[in-house]
Motif scaffolding. Structure first.
Motif, PDB file in Angstrom:
ATOM      1  N   ARG B 329       0.789  -1.234  -0.041  1.00 30.48           N
ATOM      2  CA  ARG B 329       0.460  -0.078  -0.135  1.00 30.48           C
ATOM      3  C   ARG B 329       1.036   0.986   0.611  1.00 30.48           C
ATOM      4  O   ARG B 329       0.423   2.068  -1.105  1.00 30.48           O
ATOM      5  CB  ARG B 329      -0.913   0.073   1.086  1.00 30.48           C
ATOM      6  CG  ARG B 329      -2.422   1.245   1.012  1.00 30.48           C
ATOM      7  CD  ARG B 329      -3.335   0.445   1.878  1.00 30.48           C
ATOM      8  NE  ARG B 329      -4.616   1.483   1.748  1.00 30.48           N
ATOM      9  CZ  ARG B 329      -5.395   0.800   1.144  1.00 30.48           C
ATOM     10  NH1 ARG B 329      -5.113  -0.013   0.723  1.00 30.48           N
ATOM     11  NH2 ARG B 329      -6.314   2.065   0.848  1.00 30.48           N
ATOM     12  N   GLN B 330       2.067   1.235   1.056  1.00 28.81           N
ATOM     13  CA  GLN B 330       3.179   2.428   0.507  1.00 28.81           C
ATOM     14  C   GLN B 330       3.722   2.646  -0.518  1.00 28.81           C
ATOM     15  O   GLN B 330       3.794   3.759  -0.937  1.00 28.81           O
ATOM     16  CB  GLN B 330       4.244   2.402   1.435  1.00 28.81           C
ATOM     17  CG  GLN B 330       5.137   3.061   2.211  1.00 28.81           C
ATOM     18  CD  GLN B 330       6.304   2.802   2.572  1.00 28.81           C
ATOM     19  OE1 GLN B 330       6.370   1.527   2.488  1.00 28.81           O
ATOM     20  NE2 GLN B 330       6.797   4.006   3.316  1.00 28.81           N
ATOM     21  N   VAL B 333       1.059   3.799  -3.191  1.00 28.32           N
ATOM     22  CA  VAL B 333       0.571   5.507  -2.213  1.00 28.32           C
ATOM     23  C   VAL B 333       1.908   5.952  -3.309  1.00 28.32           C
ATOM     24  O   VAL B 333       1.910   7.449  -4.001  1.00 28.32           O
ATOM     25  CB  VAL B 333       0.709   6.000  -1.074  1.00 28.32           C
ATOM     26  CG1 VAL B 333       0.722   7.566  -0.578  1.00 28.32           C
ATOM     27  CG2 VAL B 333      -0.550   5.421  -0.736  1.00 28.32           C
ATOM     28  N   LEU B 334       3.099   6.083  -2.706  1.00 26.29           N
ATOM     29  CA  LEU B 334       4.235   6.302  -3.504  1.00 26.29           C
ATOM     30  C   LEU B 334       4.391   6.772  -5.375  1.00 26.29           C
ATOM     31  O   LEU B 334       4.603   7.571  -5.618  1.00 26.29           O
ATOM     32  CB  LEU B 334       5.490   5.705  -3.461  1.00 26.29           C
ATOM     33  CG  LEU B 334       6.301   6.061  -2.027  1.00 26.29           C
ATOM     34  CD1 LEU B 334       7.887   5.040  -1.972  1.00 26.29           C
ATOM     35  CD2 LEU B 334       6.968   7.364  -1.878  1.00 26.29           C
ATOM     36  N   ARG B 335       3.506   5.650  -5.753  1.00 24.93           N
ATOM     37  CA  ARG B 335       3.123   5.791  -7.119  1.00 24.93           C
ATOM     38  C   ARG B 335       2.717   6.213  -8.082  1.00 24.93           C
ATOM     39  O   ARG B 335       2.889   7.442  -8.502  1.00 24.93           O
ATOM     40  CB  ARG B 335       2.952   4.107  -7.307  1.00 24.93           C
ATOM     41  CG  ARG B 335       3.755   2.554  -7.281  1.00 24.93           C
ATOM     42  CD  ARG B 335       4.794   3.240  -8.634  1.00 24.93           C
ATOM     43  NE  ARG B 335       4.743   3.466  -9.509  1.00 24.93           N
ATOM     44  CZ  ARG B 335       3.864   2.339 -10.370  1.00 24.93           C
ATOM     45  NH1 ARG B 335       3.940   1.667 -10.521  1.00 24.93           N
ATOM     46  NH2 ARG B 335       3.499   2.924 -12.291  1.00 24.93           N
ATOM     47  N   VAL B 336       1.411   6.441  -6.685  1.00 28.49           N
ATOM     48  CA  VAL B 336       0.144   7.602  -7.272  1.00 28.49           C
ATOM     49  C   VAL B 336       1.035   8.915  -7.307  1.00 28.49           C
ATOM     50  O   VAL B 336       0.135   9.622  -7.417  1.00 28.49           O
ATOM     51  CB  VAL B 336      -1.134   7.083  -6.573  1.00 28.49           C
ATOM     52  CG1 VAL B 336      -1.757   8.016  -4.535  1.00 28.49           C
ATOM     53  CG2 VAL B 336      -2.274   6.828  -6.983  1.00 28.49           C
ATOM     54  N   LEU B 337       1.364   9.133  -6.317  1.00 25.47           N
ATOM     55  CA  LEU B 337       1.952  10.328  -5.456  1.00 25.47           C
ATOM     56  C   LEU B 337       3.151  11.133  -6.986  1.00 25.47           C
ATOM     57  O   LEU B 337       3.942  11.928  -6.962  1.00 25.47           O
ATOM     58  CB  LEU B 337       2.748  10.446  -4.671  1.00 25.47           C
ATOM     59  CG  LEU B 337       2.450  10.471  -3.200  1.00 25.47           C
ATOM     60  CD1 LEU B 337       2.828  10.649  -2.120  1.00 25.47           C
ATOM     61  CD2 LEU B 337       1.043  11.354  -3.284  1.00 25.47           C
ATOM     62  N   VAL B 422      -0.990  -0.225  -8.680  1.00 22.52           N
ATOM     63  CA  VAL B 422      -1.501   0.357  -7.532  1.00 22.52           C
ATOM     64  C   VAL B 422      -2.530   0.312  -7.509  1.00 22.52           C
ATOM     65  O   VAL B 422      -3.573   0.408  -6.703  1.00 22.52           O
ATOM     66  CB  VAL B 422      -0.924   1.890  -8.151  1.00 22.52           C
ATOM     67  CG1 VAL B 422      -1.489   2.738  -7.575  1.00 22.52           C
ATOM     68  CG2 VAL B 422       0.050   1.533  -8.235  1.00 22.52           C
ATOM     69  N   ALA B 423      -3.859  -0.147  -8.621  1.00 23.84           N
ATOM     70  CA  ALA B 423      -4.853  -0.127  -8.898  1.00 23.84           C
ATOM     71  C   ALA B 423      -5.511  -0.767  -8.110  1.00 23.84           C
ATOM     72  O   ALA B 423      -6.734  -0.904  -7.347  1.00 23.84           O
ATOM     73  CB  ALA B 423      -5.075   0.308 -10.306  1.00 23.84           C
ATOM     74  N   LYS B 424      -4.751  -2.025  -8.100  1.00 24.46           N
ATOM     75  CA  LYS B 424      -5.205  -3.260  -7.003  1.00 24.46           C
ATOM     76  C   LYS B 424      -5.122  -2.837  -5.748  1.00 24.46           C
ATOM     77  O   LYS B 424      -6.211  -3.097  -4.650  1.00 24.46           O
ATOM     78  CB  LYS B 424      -4.610  -4.431  -7.418  1.00 24.46           C
ATOM     79  CG  LYS B 424      -5.159  -5.353  -8.836  1.00 24.46           C
ATOM     80  CD  LYS B 424      -4.844  -6.586  -8.602  1.00 24.46           C
ATOM     81  CE  LYS B 424      -4.678  -7.601  -9.633  1.00 24.46           C
ATOM     82  NZ  LYS B 424      -3.820  -8.308 -10.067  1.00 24.46           N
ATOM     83  N   LEU B 426      -5.006   0.284  -4.370  1.00 20.68           N
ATOM     84  CA  LEU B 426      -5.700   1.209  -4.117  1.00 20.68           C
ATOM     85  C   LEU B 426      -6.834   1.057  -4.157  1.00 20.68           C
ATOM     86  O   LEU B 426      -7.713   1.793  -4.328  1.00 20.68           O
ATOM     87  CB  LEU B 426      -4.807   2.503  -4.431  1.00 20.68           C
ATOM     88  CG  LEU B 426      -3.831   2.943  -3.958  1.00 20.68           C
ATOM     89  CD1 LEU B 426      -3.030   4.024  -4.547  1.00 20.68           C
ATOM     90  CD2 LEU B 426      -4.018   3.039  -2.268  1.00 20.68           C
ATOM     91  N   ARG B 427      -7.693   0.221  -4.370  1.00 18.95           N
ATOM     92  CA  ARG B 427      -9.088  -0.423  -5.041  1.00 18.95           C
ATOM     93  C   ARG B 427      -9.650  -0.949  -3.676  1.00 18.95           C
ATOM     94  O   ARG B 427      -9.310  -1.607  -3.230  1.00 18.95           O
ATOM     95  CB  ARG B 427      -9.166  -1.761  -5.588  1.00 18.95           C
ATOM     96  CG  ARG B 427     -10.425  -1.872  -5.814  1.00 18.95           C
ATOM     97  CD  ARG B 427      -9.958  -2.995  -7.217  1.00 18.95           C
ATOM     98  NE  ARG B 427      -9.800  -3.147  -8.514  1.00 18.95           N
ATOM     99  CZ  ARG B 427      -8.885  -4.108  -9.473  1.00 18.95           C
ATOM    100  NH1 ARG B 427      -9.650  -5.243  -8.445  1.00 18.95           N
ATOM    101  NH2 ARG B 427      -8.835  -4.035 -10.566  1.00 18.95           N
ATOM    102  N   PRO B 428     -10.849  -0.574  -3.078  1.00 20.62           N
ATOM    103  CA  PRO B 428     -11.479   1.048  -3.899  1.00 20.62           C
ATOM    104  C   PRO B 428     -10.688   1.816  -3.771  1.00 20.62           C
ATOM    105  O   PRO B 428      -9.512   2.074  -2.356  1.00 20.62           O
ATOM    106  CB  PRO B 428     -12.625   1.531  -3.137  1.00 20.62           C
ATOM    107  CG  PRO B 428     -12.622   0.687  -2.214  1.00 20.62           C
ATOM    108  CD  PRO B 428     -12.293  -0.504  -2.263  1.00 20.62           C
ATOM    109  N   LEU B 429     -10.405   3.283  -4.505  1.00 20.24           N
ATOM    110  CA  LEU B 429      -9.625   4.224  -4.197  1.00 20.24           C
ATOM    111  C   LEU B 429      -9.938   4.625  -2.440  1.00 20.24           C
ATOM    112  O   LEU B 429     -10.712   5.616  -2.650  1.00 20.24           O
ATOM    113  CB  LEU B 429      -9.584   5.310  -5.350  1.00 20.24           C
ATOM    114  CG  LEU B 429      -8.368   5.400  -6.299  1.00 20.24           C
ATOM    115  CD1 LEU B 429      -8.211   6.400  -7.366  1.00 20.24           C
ATOM    116  CD2 LEU B 429      -7.007   5.438  -6.023  1.00 20.24           C
ATOM    117  N   GLY B 430      -9.332   4.376  -1.871  1.00 21.53           N
ATOM    118  CA  GLY B 430      -9.889   5.402  -0.350  1.00 21.53           C
ATOM    119  C   GLY B 430     -10.228   3.655  -0.161  1.00 21.53           C
ATOM    120  O   GLY B 430     -10.417   2.614   0.531  1.00 21.53           O
TER     121      GLY B 430
END
Lengths: 256, 430
Positions: B329-330, B333-337, B422-424, B426-430
């Motif tokens: 998950r961390q 998050v880094l990827r999404v940032l 990342v999609a998996k 953070l699914r659901p995003l949040g």
């Protein structure tokens, strides 16, 4: 269609005729939309979604500094939509442009674009554990286009504006409300063109949800960022001038 | 904020497993370094004990046994050299010194070396380090005895103390009382007086006692006379040729000033070697041969230490892979940032390498501590001065090896991080 971001449903024929650039689809060529979607089509591989989920959006625009609430039922594809906009999923067809930069063009570095142009607010905040509030912002700045010399001032200023009085405290030591504020600050710290908020109030009580949305809207407006909130919370509907139903955006695929 | 800060924060979050894994690397790196250092230091200690004699002659079975017996007091030599042979060797070359020795008696398990005054004045127990006395002087006459530093320390004997020697090796060197089976008879008729105590040399000589050759001959002449039924104390005039036994000769050829090597050594050595009635050895060569023999065992130890280092790398791999579940998950998050896959890969790989580096650094420190403890123990119990010098090259190599192994181990979690969806996550995003 106007540059405040109006959903436009084009026919497939119109989309195909248009040159592959969103600015030509926008009547306000001088100021590219924060988000512009054209003829977007996406399907999960059969192994990932047994029901053959398919998302298709003809056109969607969101101007800089504008806001939109996208509502829809659970499992309706809201998160998928956000992941597409974030460049985390790749569409089968169509285009997504962030401030005029085509997200899926071969020459586009999606990671750089995401770091520089997009901000994210998550339901559970997804702050980096073990890092302080300020460090969470600094990590986001690492991937932005903002010069390193400005990082400290930028993060300190935003945290102060959002009322974080212990910027050096580890995020896990902060209250839920404070964590929410840090998450909002992080989403804005890189001066994004667009902030994507996925169910930002789902884990908050109504009062805190109202406060969180107010903060998000206020600070996105102050930073000039477009705000796209995805939620199934009907209490948010009265707060937004522009509300879109995901179901209205999508074409029901043959499998649905 | 840099990638390195992210690495440090991530390691801090997994503090316990990071410390345990780094300690594993430290232990194995320290073990490897200690073995490498002690191996070379052990050889140096043996070379140190061989002194400044170029050659050693005895009637032992082989040159290595001659050195082990003559200089390291492993056992009394098997047979004496004949008087004629000793005289012949003496006259063969213009020696810088010839020191005659005789081994055979002991005191409480410590060997007694009967020798001449030249043993103290010409022979150096360690090259360029002559004998020094901490108390008293060298023997001047018969029935006087000089103690090695370790003997004085362990027996508590002081100047003026009287003692009797045992014929043969006597009792165990570690325990006071001998079994009857191994006990030689005591030369009770002749008391020796301690006249000197030597400074420590860090060589096996520290664990020996020294008397004059004539004293030893008198003891053994007494035994002969007893067998012949003659009573009374022996005086030098009673000695026969058969009493004047020599079991070894320490020889040194003349050298140029400032040099310890003689150009004629090989020629002299070859000449003496042709004589099949004696065994001639170059002490330094025999030490080399001894260590060539034991190097196979060294190799096994080193292989075991390397295997331990490899297993610590596996521990890094397991620790990091186990933590990936909570880290995905961390990473997402880094990827999404905005972090690229390559950057996330680099961060995770750096974590592994940092554990390897920290472990190796700690291992170097542990090795230094372990070696200092081992050195003190070996010096106290064996009288050998082991000087495990800090080997910067070996330390750098071991540290680099540890980091490389850690990097290899980190490839698996880094690849998992690289492939994190990342999609998996953070699914659901949040």
């Amino acid at each position: 269609m106007n540059n405040e971001g109006i959903l436009s449903v084009c026919t497939c024929a119109e989309v195909r005729k248009a040159p592959y650039h969103v600015r030509l689809m926008s009547p306000a060529a001088s100021a590219p939309s924060a988000l512009s979607i054209r003829a977007l089509s996406f399907s999960y591989p059969a192994r990932e979604r047994a029901n053959g989920f398919h998302l298709s959006i003809e056109a969607f625009d969101l101007a800089r500094a504008s806001e939109c609430l996208l509502v829809g039922r659970s499992g309706g594809g809201k998160s998928t939509f956000l992941q597409l906009v974030a460049g985390l999923l790749e569409p089968s067809h169509g285009s997504i442009a962030i401030e005029g930069v085509e997200l899926f063009a071969p020459t586009t570095n999606r990671d750089l674009l995401r770091g520089a142009k997009l901000g994210f607010v998550f339901q559970t905040f997804n702050l980096l554990q073990g890092f302080s509030a300020a460090e969470n912002l600094l990590v986001a700045l690492m991937f932005s286009a903002i010069p390193k010399a400005d990082w400290q001032a930028r993060s300190a200023s935003l945290l102060e504006k959002l009322g974080i009085d212990a910027p050096n405290a580890r995020v896990e030591e902060l209250s839920v409300g404070q964590q929410q504020r840090v998450a909002i600050a992080r989403s804005l710290v890189c001066r994004p063109a667009l902030v994507l908020a996925d169910e930002p109030t789902a884990s908050l009580d109504p009062e805190n949800a109202r406060i969180a949305i107010a903060l998000l809207r206020e600070h996105c407006a102050a930073e000039g960022a477009a705000l796209l909130v995805v939620s199934h919370d009907p209490s948010l509907v009265p707060l937004f001038a522009r509300v879109e139903q995901l179901a209205d955006l999508t074409r029901e695929g043959a499998t649905r | 904020m840099t990638d390195f800060t992210i690495v440090l924060r991530s390691l801090r979050l997994r503090f316990f497993s990071t410390v345990v894994t780094a300690l594993l690397v430290a232990t194995s790196a320290g073990l490897l370094l200690s073995i490498l250092a002690l191996r070379s230091a052990g050889k140096a200690a043996f070379e140190r004990g061989s002194g400044n004699a170029h050659l050693l002659v005895s009637a032992d079975q082989s040159p290595l046994v001659a050195v082990l017996n003559g200089l390291f007091y492993a056992n009394p030599p098997r047979a004496p050299l004949s008087r004629a042979k000793v005289a012949e060797i003496r006259s063969l070359f213009p020696w810088e010194f010839v020191v005659e020795t005789q081994l055979g008696d002991s005191y409480r398990g410590f060997p007694v070396l009967a020798t001449t005054r030249e043993f103290f004045t010409r022979f150096e127990p360690v090259v360029a380090q002559p004998w020094a006395l901490s108390q008293g002087g060298f023997f001047e006459g018969n029935m006087q005895i000089v103690l090695g530093a370790a003997v004085a320390r362990e027996t508590g004997l002081r100047l003026g103390a009287k003692l009797v020697l045992t014929h043969g090796s006597g009792d165990s060197r570690e325990h006071g009382e001998a079994t009857n089976e191994h006990r030689g008879h005591e030369h009770r008729e002749y008391e020796f007086e301690v006249v000197g105590i030597l400074d420590a040399t860090g060589s096996p000589h520290d664990r020996a006692l020294f008397i004059s050759l004539e004293s030893s001959w008198i003891l053994h002449a007494h035994d002969r006379r007893e067998r012949e039924g003659v009573e009374g104390k022996v005086v030098p005039a009673d000695l026969l040729d058969e009493d004047r036994k020599i079991t070894g000769m320490l020889l040194r050829l003349p050298t140029r000033s400032g040099s310890s090597v003689s150009g004629a050594l090989q020629q002299v050595f070859d000449t003496l070697r042709r004589d099949t009635s004696i065994t001639v050895a170059q002490p330094a060569d025999q030490i080399d041969k001894l260590f060539a023999i034991v190097s196979n065992i060294d190799g096994i130890f080193i292989a075991l230490a390397v295997a331990t280092l490899c297993s610590s790398a596996v521990a890094i791999l397991l620790s990091m892979v186990n933590s990936m579940a909570e880290r995905r998950r961390q990473i997402a998050v880094l990827r999404v940032l905005g972090a690229s896959r390559a950057r996330v890969f680099g961060i995770v790989l750096t974590e592994a390498m940092l554990i390897g580096f920290a472990g190796a650094t700690l291992g170097i420190l542990l090795s230094a501590i372990a070696m200092s403890v081992a050195t003190a123990w070996i010096r106290a119990s064996l009288g050998l001065i082991i000087s495990p010098d800090f080997d910067a090259r070996a330390s750098i190599l071991v540290a680099a090896g540890a980091v490389l192994l850690a990097a290899l181990a980190g490839l698996v979690p880094a690849t998992l991080a690289y492939r994190t969806s990342v999609a998996k996550q953070l699914r659901p995003l949040g």
